[in-house]
Design an enzyme around this catalytic site. Sequence first.
Site, PDB file in Angstrom:
ATOM      1  N   GLY A  12       0.825  -1.208   0.000  1.00 58.33           N
ATOM      2  CA  GLY A  12       0.000   0.000   0.000  1.00 58.33           C
ATOM      3  C   GLY A  12       0.859   1.258   0.000  1.00 58.33           C
ATOM      4  O   GLY A  12       2.096   1.193   0.076  1.00 58.33           O
ATOM      5  N   ASP A  13       0.193   2.407  -0.164  1.00 63.03           N
ATOM      6  CA  ASP A  13       0.868   3.712  -0.119  1.00 63.03           C
ATOM      7  C   ASP A  13       1.925   3.871  -1.211  1.00 63.03           C
ATOM      8  O   ASP A  13       2.966   4.505  -0.988  1.00 63.03           O
ATOM      9  CB  ASP A  13       1.512   3.962   1.262  1.00 63.03           C
ATOM     10  CG  ASP A  13       0.532   3.711   2.384  1.00 63.03           C
ATOM     11  OD1 ASP A  13      -0.614   4.162   2.260  1.00 63.03           O
ATOM     12  OD2 ASP A  13       0.899   3.043   3.366  1.00 63.03           O
ATOM     13  N   LYS A  16      -0.390   5.620  -5.683  1.00 59.15           N
ATOM     14  CA  LYS A  16      -1.292   5.280  -6.797  1.00 59.15           C
ATOM     15  C   LYS A  16      -2.169   6.461  -7.181  1.00 59.15           C
ATOM     16  O   LYS A  16      -2.510   6.640  -8.340  1.00 59.15           O
ATOM     17  CB  LYS A  16      -2.205   4.103  -6.402  1.00 59.15           C
ATOM     18  CG  LYS A  16      -1.464   2.827  -6.093  1.00 59.15           C
ATOM     19  CD  LYS A  16      -2.406   1.740  -5.629  1.00 59.15           C
ATOM     20  CE  LYS A  16      -3.002   1.937  -4.257  1.00 59.15           C
ATOM     21  NZ  LYS A  16      -2.073   1.832  -3.138  1.00 59.15           N
ATOM     22  N   ALA A  39      -8.216   3.187   3.243  1.00 58.68           N
ATOM     23  CA  ALA A  39      -7.386   3.737   2.170  1.00 58.68           C
ATOM     24  C   ALA A  39      -7.257   5.244   2.337  1.00 58.68           C
ATOM     25  O   ALA A  39      -8.178   5.899   2.813  1.00 58.68           O
ATOM     26  CB  ALA A  39      -8.018   3.428   0.818  1.00 58.68           C
ATOM     27  N   GLY A  40      -6.137   5.751   1.931  1.00 57.64           N
ATOM     28  CA  GLY A  40      -5.977   7.205   1.959  1.00 57.64           C
ATOM     29  C   GLY A  40      -5.226   7.608   0.710  1.00 57.64           C
ATOM     30  O   GLY A  40      -4.049   7.337   0.586  1.00 57.64           O
ATOM     31  N   HIS A  41      -5.930   8.181  -0.230  1.00 55.88           N
ATOM     32  CA  HIS A  41      -5.280   8.564  -1.480  1.00 55.88           C
ATOM     33  C   HIS A  41      -5.009  10.059  -1.470  1.00 55.88           C
ATOM     34  O   HIS A  41      -5.920  10.849  -1.308  1.00 55.88           O
ATOM     35  CB  HIS A  41      -6.163   8.210  -2.679  1.00 55.88           C
ATOM     36  CG  HIS A  41      -6.243   6.739  -2.905  1.00 55.88           C
ATOM     37  ND1 HIS A  41      -6.918   6.164  -3.943  1.00 55.88           N
ATOM     38  CD2 HIS A  41      -5.703   5.714  -2.218  1.00 55.88           C
ATOM     39  CE1 HIS A  41      -6.788   4.860  -3.888  1.00 55.88           C
ATOM     40  NE2 HIS A  41      -6.067   4.571  -2.841  1.00 55.88           N
ATOM     41  N   THR A  42      -3.751  10.410  -1.630  1.00 54.53           N
ATOM     42  CA  THR A  42      -3.409  11.827  -1.680  1.00 54.53           C
ATOM     43  C   THR A  42      -3.152  12.216  -3.125  1.00 54.53           C
ATOM     44  O   THR A  42      -2.361  11.566  -3.805  1.00 54.53           O
ATOM     45  CB  THR A  42      -2.129  12.091  -0.858  1.00 54.53           C
ATOM     46  OG1 THR A  42      -2.311  11.509   0.421  1.00 54.53           O
ATOM     47  CG2 THR A  42      -1.863  13.581  -0.696  1.00 54.53           C
ATOM     48  N   THR A 129      -6.030  -0.307  10.538  1.00 56.76           N
ATOM     49  CA  THR A 129      -6.237   1.146  10.559  1.00 56.76           C
ATOM     50  C   THR A 129      -7.339   1.532  11.546  1.00 56.76           C
ATOM     51  O   THR A 129      -7.668   2.708  11.682  1.00 56.76           O
ATOM     52  CB  THR A 129      -6.621   1.651   9.157  1.00 56.76           C
ATOM     53  OG1 THR A 129      -7.804   0.952   8.740  1.00 56.76           O
ATOM     54  CG2 THR A 129      -5.508   1.400   8.148  1.00 56.76           C
ATOM     55  N   ARG A 143     -23.173 -12.612   6.592  1.00 55.52           N
ATOM     56  CA  ARG A 143     -24.494 -12.250   6.049  1.00 55.52           C
ATOM     57  C   ARG A 143     -25.572 -11.850   7.058  1.00 55.52           C
ATOM     58  O   ARG A 143     -26.268 -10.878   6.849  1.00 55.52           O
ATOM     59  CB  ARG A 143     -25.032 -13.360   5.124  1.00 55.52           C
ATOM     60  CG  ARG A 143     -24.261 -13.425   3.817  1.00 55.52           C
ATOM     61  CD  ARG A 143     -24.259 -14.813   3.251  1.00 55.52           C
ATOM     62  NE  ARG A 143     -23.542 -15.711   4.134  1.00 55.52           N
ATOM     63  CZ  ARG A 143     -23.669 -17.024   4.135  1.00 55.52           C
ATOM     64  NH1 ARG A 143     -24.511 -17.605   3.323  1.00 55.52           N
ATOM     65  NH2 ARG A 143     -22.958 -17.765   4.963  1.00 55.52           N
ATOM     66  N   GLN A 226      -5.030  -0.058  -1.250  1.00 54.74           N
ATOM     67  CA  GLN A 226      -4.080  -0.904  -0.531  1.00 54.74           C
ATOM     68  C   GLN A 226      -2.991  -1.397  -1.506  1.00 54.74           C
ATOM     69  O   GLN A 226      -2.661  -0.677  -2.421  1.00 54.74           O
ATOM     70  CB  GLN A 226      -4.782  -2.072   0.182  1.00 54.74           C
ATOM     71  CG  GLN A 226      -5.570  -1.649   1.417  1.00 54.74           C
ATOM     72  CD  GLN A 226      -6.950  -1.113   1.101  1.00 54.74           C
ATOM     73  OE1 GLN A 226      -7.699  -1.699   0.345  1.00 54.74           O
ATOM     74  NE2 GLN A 226      -7.292   0.006   1.692  1.00 54.74           N
ATOM     75  N   THR A 301      -1.588   8.403   5.609  1.00 55.74           N
ATOM     76  CA  THR A 301      -2.598   9.407   5.223  1.00 55.74           C
ATOM     77  C   THR A 301      -3.839   9.262   6.095  1.00 55.74           C
ATOM     78  O   THR A 301      -4.495  10.244   6.437  1.00 55.74           O
ATOM     79  CB  THR A 301      -3.029   9.173   3.756  1.00 55.74           C
ATOM     80  OG1 THR A 301      -1.876   8.966   2.978  1.00 55.74           O
ATOM     81  CG2 THR A 301      -3.808  10.331   3.198  1.00 55.74           C
ATOM     82  N   SER A 415       8.343   8.748 -11.227  1.00 53.57           N
ATOM     83  CA  SER A 415       7.856   9.965 -10.577  1.00 53.57           C
ATOM     84  C   SER A 415       8.955  10.547  -9.699  1.00 53.57           C
ATOM     85  O   SER A 415       9.621   9.819  -8.961  1.00 53.57           O
ATOM     86  CB  SER A 415       6.617   9.615  -9.741  1.00 53.57           C
ATOM     87  OG  SER A 415       6.252  10.719  -8.962  1.00 53.57           O
ATOM     88  N   GLY A 417       8.426  13.524  -7.791  1.00 53.55           N
ATOM     89  CA  GLY A 417       7.836  14.500  -6.870  1.00 53.55           C
ATOM     90  C   GLY A 417       6.333  14.364  -6.904  1.00 53.55           C
ATOM     91  O   GLY A 417       5.784  13.674  -7.775  1.00 53.55           O
TER      92      GLY A 417
HETATM   93  P1  IMP Z   1      -7.251  -2.897   7.766  1.00 54.56           P
HETATM   94  O1  IMP Z   1      -7.402  -2.871   6.295  1.00 54.56           O
HETATM   95  O2  IMP Z   1      -7.597  -1.594   8.452  1.00 54.56           O
HETATM   96  O3  IMP Z   1      -7.925  -4.074   8.397  1.00 54.56           O
HETATM   97  O4  IMP Z   1      -5.685  -3.108   8.086  1.00 54.56           O
HETATM   98  C1  IMP Z   1      -5.008  -4.326   7.808  1.00 54.56           C
HETATM   99  C2  IMP Z   1      -3.559  -4.060   7.403  1.00 54.56           C
HETATM  100  O5  IMP Z   1      -3.551  -3.417   6.139  1.00 54.56           O
HETATM  101  C3  IMP Z   1      -2.808  -3.129   8.356  1.00 54.56           C
HETATM  102  O6  IMP Z   1      -1.430  -3.506   8.369  1.00 54.56           O
HETATM  103  C4  IMP Z   1      -2.955  -1.771   7.703  1.00 54.56           C
HETATM  104  O7  IMP Z   1      -1.918  -0.890   8.071  1.00 54.56           O
HETATM  105  C5  IMP Z   1      -2.863  -2.169   6.227  1.00 54.56           C
HETATM  106  N1  IMP Z   1      -3.561  -1.220   5.350  1.00 54.56           N
HETATM  107  C6  IMP Z   1      -4.889  -1.130   5.119  1.00 54.56           C
HETATM  108  N2  IMP Z   1      -5.149  -0.158   4.234  1.00 54.56           N
HETATM  109  C7  IMP Z   1      -3.972   0.355   3.873  1.00 54.56           C
HETATM  110  C8  IMP Z   1      -3.592   1.388   2.947  1.00 54.56           C
HETATM  111  O8  IMP Z   1      -4.397   2.008   2.251  1.00 54.56           O
HETATM  112  N3  IMP Z   1      -2.249   1.630   2.872  1.00 54.56           N
HETATM  113  C9  IMP Z   1      -1.322   0.926   3.580  1.00 54.56           C
HETATM  114  N4  IMP Z   1      -1.645  -0.041   4.442  1.00 54.56           N
HETATM  115  C10 IMP Z   1      -2.953  -0.326   4.586  1.00 54.56           C
END
Ligand code: IMP
Length: 439
Positions: A12-13, A16, A39-42, A129, A143, A226, A301, A415, A417
């Site tokens: 992740g991170d 993207k 998720a955190g998209h910047t 997270t 379900r 992710q 993020t 990339s 920057g």
């Molecule tokens: P969860 O998705 O919150 O259950 O986290 C499970 C694992 O995935 C943890 O190690 C989080 O830090 C990692 N994770 C979940 N989403 C992201 C993301 O967008 N970027 C980086 N790591 C993520």
Amino acid sequence: MPGTCVIGLQWGDEAKGKLVDLMTAEHEIVVRYLGGANAGHTVVTGGAKFKLHHIPSGILNPNVDNVIGPGVVVNPAVILGEIDGLQERGISVSRLKISDRVHLVFPWHIAEDKVTNERLVGGENIGTTLRGIGPCYRDKVGRTTAIRLGDLYREDFPERVERIVAIKQRQLGALDAEAAATLDAGAIVEEYLGHAKRLEPYVCDTTPWLLEAVESGRSILFEGAQGSLLDIDHGTFPFVTSTNSSGVGVAAGAGVPWKAIDRMIGVAKAYTTRVGGGPFPTELTDAMGDRIRELGNEYGTTTGRPRRCGWFDAVAVRYAARLSGVDELALMMLDVVSLLPEVRVCTAYRLDGQTTTDFPSHADDLRRVEPVWEVLSGWKTDITGVRSWEDLPEPARDYVVRIAGWVGRPITRVSVGPDRSQTIDVPLEEVAPAASPSR
Ligand code: IMP
């Protein structure tokens, strides 16, 4: 049927969001298909920085339709915050569609995430997270205690919440009585009905809409979240997220046939980061790791947590690229390692006396591997102002070309920057690997 997917090849991170933002100009529709507020998209554009959790990065382009597909889990308060934030800055969200099939995150999911994340797995905690993602997907698979967005608009919604709260109070109460006591069905119904009203203009069954788009040949960009190594089936289980976050999950999460995706772009950083627990063979726990964290501003993020940093792991990225069916790579944040005296790449693992380029299936084995390093000289030059391949210092070009070789895929973009303009197209003849490295 021009369907492109941008998929992360690490944990992740991988930046993207920047690539998706660049590519939206070439597409009519952008689709998010998995994950949620984890998720955190910047995206940085025109000097302004946008942090998005659920909403596709394509929202910044007024000509693009943005779809949140059935595989996503939505926290209504968080997505409404994103909508408000965009509108306050003059960005229209009128072209946003949210599938009525998405599952909703409720307060009990967040409480459960907190309680279960504190339980260790083999001495280490997953380090989620804490956004309730795992518990929400668990309810989806189970379900009987799940609620989808479309359910908010049904008459029996209050009754459902009451029934589920009664169950959750008993289950959660066994682990955390205080958290269970805070669950108030009446207040939750009121809050979520308020959210339902505000979200209504965006809610529809996106599946027939997307199928029609696919069949009529509209160009679609699938925005991964992710990273492939966090994939529930193919990643570093149990230190993973709750979805198929590698390329294998795209069609299922979006609700399109797999044939709708004919181009896979894998995204990797020029080094590696990971947040949360789990094995990380190339991790740097010394001053160099701290230096990369500061140079790359490697803080989450979503959670603000410092990310673990390490060298580029070509074994892991090669595995992820093969699994995700990647055609080409984008190598991000090359500028971050540009001031270092040397750069390292892990090209194989040593495990139980054997050298391998296979990625182990068990987290304990991955924890035991010793990286086989290739050490390259650094270029010790600020490259953030460079805009063409020819102008990159030779050792930087060598680093890129060799990574393409080890991973076995061409690198078509680099990339240097965060801004859109800080992107270099790489001439294909420079980076096409002769053949996949020997296994
Ligand atoms: P969860 O998705 O919150 O259950 O986290 C499970 C694992 O995935 C943890 O190690 C989080 O830090 C990692 N994770 C979940 N989403 C992201 C993301 O967008 N970027 C980086 N790591 C993520």
